[in-house]
Motif scaffolding. Structure first.
Motif, PDB file in Angstrom:
ATOM      1  N   GLU A 176       1.250   9.843  -3.512  1.00 11.32           N
ATOM      2  CA  GLU A 176      -0.118  10.329  -2.704  1.00 11.32           C
ATOM      3  C   GLU A 176       0.267  10.940  -1.653  1.00 11.32           C
ATOM      4  O   GLU A 176       1.028  10.394  -0.861  1.00 11.32           O
ATOM      5  CB  GLU A 176      -1.160   9.445  -2.936  1.00 11.32           C
ATOM      6  CG  GLU A 176      -1.552   9.066  -4.286  1.00 11.32           C
ATOM      7  CD  GLU A 176      -2.451   7.893  -4.517  1.00 11.32           C
ATOM      8  OE1 GLU A 176      -3.439   7.828  -3.295  1.00 11.32           O
ATOM      9  OE2 GLU A 176      -2.556   7.388  -5.505  1.00 11.32           O
TER      10      GLU A 176
ATOM     11  N   ASP B 193       0.944   4.046  -2.889  1.00 12.93           N
ATOM     12  CA  ASP B 193       0.406   5.402  -2.847  1.00 12.93           C
ATOM     13  C   ASP B 193       1.602   6.412  -2.693  1.00 12.93           C
ATOM     14  O   ASP B 193       1.606   7.389  -2.102  1.00 12.93           O
ATOM     15  CB  ASP B 193      -0.353   5.501  -1.596  1.00 12.93           C
ATOM     16  CG  ASP B 193      -1.787   4.841  -1.613  1.00 12.93           C
ATOM     17  OD1 ASP B 193      -2.101   4.233  -2.770  1.00 12.93           O
ATOM     18  OD2 ASP B 193      -2.217   4.514  -0.556  1.00 12.93           O
TER      19      ASP B 193
ATOM     20  N   LYS C 292     -10.942   9.514  -3.926  1.00  9.45           N
ATOM     21  CA  LYS C 292     -10.174   8.646  -4.332  1.00  9.45           C
ATOM     22  C   LYS C 292     -10.512   7.355  -4.991  1.00  9.45           C
ATOM     23  O   LYS C 292     -10.499   6.834  -6.404  1.00  9.45           O
ATOM     24  CB  LYS C 292      -9.048   7.945  -3.236  1.00  9.45           C
ATOM     25  CG  LYS C 292      -7.788   7.193  -3.856  1.00  9.45           C
ATOM     26  CD  LYS C 292      -6.872   6.950  -2.902  1.00  9.45           C
ATOM     27  CE  LYS C 292      -5.627   5.875  -3.249  1.00  9.45           C
ATOM     28  NZ  LYS C 292      -4.832   5.657  -2.366  1.00  9.45           N
TER      29      LYS C 292
ATOM     30  N   LEU D 263     -11.207   9.374   0.836  1.00 11.10           N
ATOM     31  CA  LEU D 263     -11.442   8.099   0.172  1.00 11.10           C
ATOM     32  C   LEU D 263     -12.648   8.375  -0.854  1.00 11.10           C
ATOM     33  O   LEU D 263     -12.434   7.652  -1.889  1.00 11.10           O
ATOM     34  CB  LEU D 263     -11.892   7.160   1.316  1.00 11.10           C
ATOM     35  CG  LEU D 263     -12.021   5.720   1.037  1.00 11.10           C
ATOM     36  CD1 LEU D 263     -10.782   5.093   0.428  1.00 11.10           C
ATOM     37  CD2 LEU D 263     -12.164   4.679   2.277  1.00 11.10           C
TER      38      LEU D 263
ATOM     39  N   ILE E 189       0.903  -1.274   0.065  1.00 12.01           N
ATOM     40  CA  ILE E 189       0.067   0.050   0.090  1.00 12.01           C
ATOM     41  C   ILE E 189       0.970   1.121   0.060  1.00 12.01           C
ATOM     42  O   ILE E 189       0.833   2.241  -0.711  1.00 12.01           O
ATOM     43  CB  ILE E 189      -1.151  -0.002   1.155  1.00 12.01           C
ATOM     44  CG1 ILE E 189      -1.913  -1.112   1.185  1.00 12.01           C
ATOM     45  CG2 ILE E 189      -1.537   1.358   1.395  1.00 12.01           C
ATOM     46  CD1 ILE E 189      -2.848  -1.227  -0.070  1.00 12.01           C
TER      47      ILE E 189
ATOM     48  N   ILE F  71      -4.047  10.214   3.125  1.00  7.51           N
ATOM     49  CA  ILE F  71      -5.346  10.125   2.712  1.00  7.51           C
ATOM     50  C   ILE F  71      -6.190  10.976   3.436  1.00  7.51           C
ATOM     51  O   ILE F  71      -7.290  11.633   2.927  1.00  7.51           O
ATOM     52  CB  ILE F  71      -5.807   8.830   2.791  1.00  7.51           C
ATOM     53  CG1 ILE F  71      -7.261   8.604   2.084  1.00  7.51           C
ATOM     54  CG2 ILE F  71      -5.855   8.049   3.881  1.00  7.51           C
ATOM     55  CD1 ILE F  71      -7.477   8.195   0.565  1.00  7.51           C
TER      56      ILE F  71
ATOM     57  N   GLU G 103      -7.765  -3.772  -0.462  1.00 11.32           N
ATOM     58  CA  GLU G 103      -6.991  -2.806  -1.058  1.00 11.32           C
ATOM     59  C   GLU G 103      -7.905  -1.329  -1.201  1.00 11.32           C
ATOM     60  O   GLU G 103      -7.255  -0.235  -1.090  1.00 11.32           O
ATOM     61  CB  GLU G 103      -6.222  -2.896  -2.453  1.00 11.32           C
ATOM     62  CG  GLU G 103      -5.148  -4.038  -2.299  1.00 11.32           C
ATOM     63  CD  GLU G 103      -4.668  -4.477  -3.848  1.00 11.32           C
ATOM     64  OE1 GLU G 103      -4.783  -3.320  -4.610  1.00 11.32           O
ATOM     65  OE2 GLU G 103      -4.264  -5.604  -4.163  1.00 11.32           O
ATOM     66  N   ARG G 104      -9.157  -1.612  -1.290  1.00 13.25           N
ATOM     67  CA  ARG G 104      -9.842  -0.351  -1.171  1.00 13.25           C
ATOM     68  C   ARG G 104      -9.799   0.197   0.206  1.00 13.25           C
ATOM     69  O   ARG G 104     -10.178   1.587   0.407  1.00 13.25           O
ATOM     70  CB  ARG G 104     -11.361  -0.461  -1.446  1.00 13.25           C
ATOM     71  CG  ARG G 104     -11.463  -1.182  -3.020  1.00 13.25           C
ATOM     72  CD  ARG G 104     -12.756  -1.834  -3.266  1.00 13.25           C
ATOM     73  NE  ARG G 104     -13.188  -2.709  -2.213  1.00 13.25           N
ATOM     74  CZ  ARG G 104     -14.395  -3.198  -2.070  1.00 13.25           C
ATOM     75  NH1 ARG G 104     -15.259  -2.600  -2.813  1.00 13.25           N
ATOM     76  NH2 ARG G 104     -14.557  -3.808  -0.979  1.00 13.25           N
TER      77      ARG G 104
ATOM     78  N   HIS H 257      -4.979   2.535   2.874  1.00 13.67           N
ATOM     79  CA  HIS H 257      -4.212   3.628   2.216  1.00 13.67           C
ATOM     80  C   HIS H 257      -3.263   4.405   2.663  1.00 13.67           C
ATOM     81  O   HIS H 257      -3.149   4.265   4.127  1.00 13.67           O
ATOM     82  CB  HIS H 257      -5.371   4.876   1.650  1.00 13.67           C
ATOM     83  CG  HIS H 257      -6.443   4.170   0.997  1.00 13.67           C
ATOM     84  ND1 HIS H 257      -6.231   4.144  -0.560  1.00 13.67           N
ATOM     85  CD2 HIS H 257      -7.673   3.603   1.223  1.00 13.67           C
ATOM     86  CE1 HIS H 257      -7.648   3.575  -0.845  1.00 13.67           C
ATOM     87  NE2 HIS H 257      -8.248   3.316   0.002  1.00 13.67           N
ATOM     88  N   LYS H 258      -2.328   5.311   2.133  1.00 12.38           N
ATOM     89  CA  LYS H 258      -1.105   5.598   2.651  1.00 12.38           C
ATOM     90  C   LYS H 258      -1.738   6.979   3.930  1.00 12.38           C
ATOM     91  O   LYS H 258      -2.652   7.688   3.394  1.00 12.38           O
ATOM     92  CB  LYS H 258      -0.161   6.226   1.917  1.00 12.38           C
ATOM     93  CG  LYS H 258       0.969   6.727   2.481  1.00 12.38           C
ATOM     94  CD  LYS H 258       2.000   7.065   1.110  1.00 12.38           C
ATOM     95  CE  LYS H 258       2.246   8.663   1.340  1.00 12.38           C
ATOM     96  NZ  LYS H 258       3.260   9.087   0.037  1.00 12.38           N
ATOM     97  N   GLN H 259      -1.216   6.956   4.799  1.00 13.55           N
ATOM     98  CA  GLN H 259      -1.484   7.528   6.012  1.00 13.55           C
ATOM     99  C   GLN H 259      -0.365   8.276   6.861  1.00 13.55           C
ATOM    100  O   GLN H 259       0.502   7.475   7.003  1.00 13.55           O
ATOM    101  CB  GLN H 259      -2.657   7.085   6.723  1.00 13.55           C
ATOM    102  CG  GLN H 259      -3.526   7.830   7.689  1.00 13.55           C
ATOM    103  CD  GLN H 259      -4.642   7.319   8.235  1.00 13.55           C
ATOM    104  OE1 GLN H 259      -4.426   6.241   8.864  1.00 13.55           O
ATOM    105  NE2 GLN H 259      -5.702   8.068   8.373  1.00 13.55           N
TER     106      GLN H 259
END
Ligand SMILES: [Zn+2]
Ligand SMILES: [Zn+2]
Length: 184
Positions: free
Chosen positions: A81, A78, A141, A138, A74, A84, A113-114, A117-119
């Motif tokens: 990006e 990302d 995205k 989200l 992940i 998130i 995967e949904r 996210h990168k955080q």
């Protein structure tokens, strides 16, 4: 009676009884000790085998390893990006892979995967996921429909060893491709 070979000293002897396996009382004791030791050894071996089998069926460690691979993937996916939740894109914070729906009670989404996210570490750790902002990011995205689908999911899934092995292979493959792409 026909001659036999003593099980302990290996000398030939003429048995007095049909079932006699050793030539003398001393050899009989020695042989009995040998059999006892052999039995203990066999029991230990059996116990080790059972432990090994138990460990190979226990997926606790494997689940953690797959999660680590999933999170690494992940973060790579990302790479370009920002966080998130808060949009941070600097270099002063650690990067985590944050779940939107938490894993507890939603184990079906654990590797989805949904849902990951990168955080930044501030949002992930200090703001417990910063979920209200996560939701906004989200929706941008993956779209509202997919977000609502995630929110509607409440399923607990018991991941089998085979499924976890397959997921692990998938993540490793994807990580390799991304590492090649980003040259990292
Ligand atoms: Zn003997
Ligand atoms: Zn953040």
């Amino acid at each position: 009676m026909r001659k036999k070979t003593c099980k302990a000293c290996k000398e030939k002897f003429i048995p007095e009884r049909e079932m006699q396996t050793t030539c003398s009382y001393t050899c009989a004791i020695e042989y009995a000790r040998y059999l006892q030791a052999k039995k203990i050894k066999a029991n230990k071996k059996q116990a080790r085998r059972e432990l090994k089998e138990y460990k190979s069926n226990d997926t606790t460690e494997l689940k953690k390893k797959v999660q680590q691979a999933c999170n690494e993937y992940i973060r790579l996916r990302d790479t370009k990006e920002p966080c998130i939740s808060c949009g941070y894109s600097g270099t002063g914070r650690q990067w985590h892979a944050g779940h939107y729906r938490p894993q507890g009670g939603n184990s079906a989404l654990r590797y989805d995967e949904r849902n990951i996210h990168k955080q930044c570490s501030i949002c992930n750790t200090h703001k417990s996921g910063n979920l209200a902002e996560y939701r906004k990011g989200l929706i941008q995205k993956i779209g509202l429909e997919a977000v609502e689908e995630l929110e509607a999911s409440h399923s607990i899934k018991k991941w089998s060893k085979d499924e976890l092995d397959a997921l692990m292979a998938q993540f490793k493959y994807k990580i390799k491709i991304l590492k090649d792409r980003y040259k990292c």
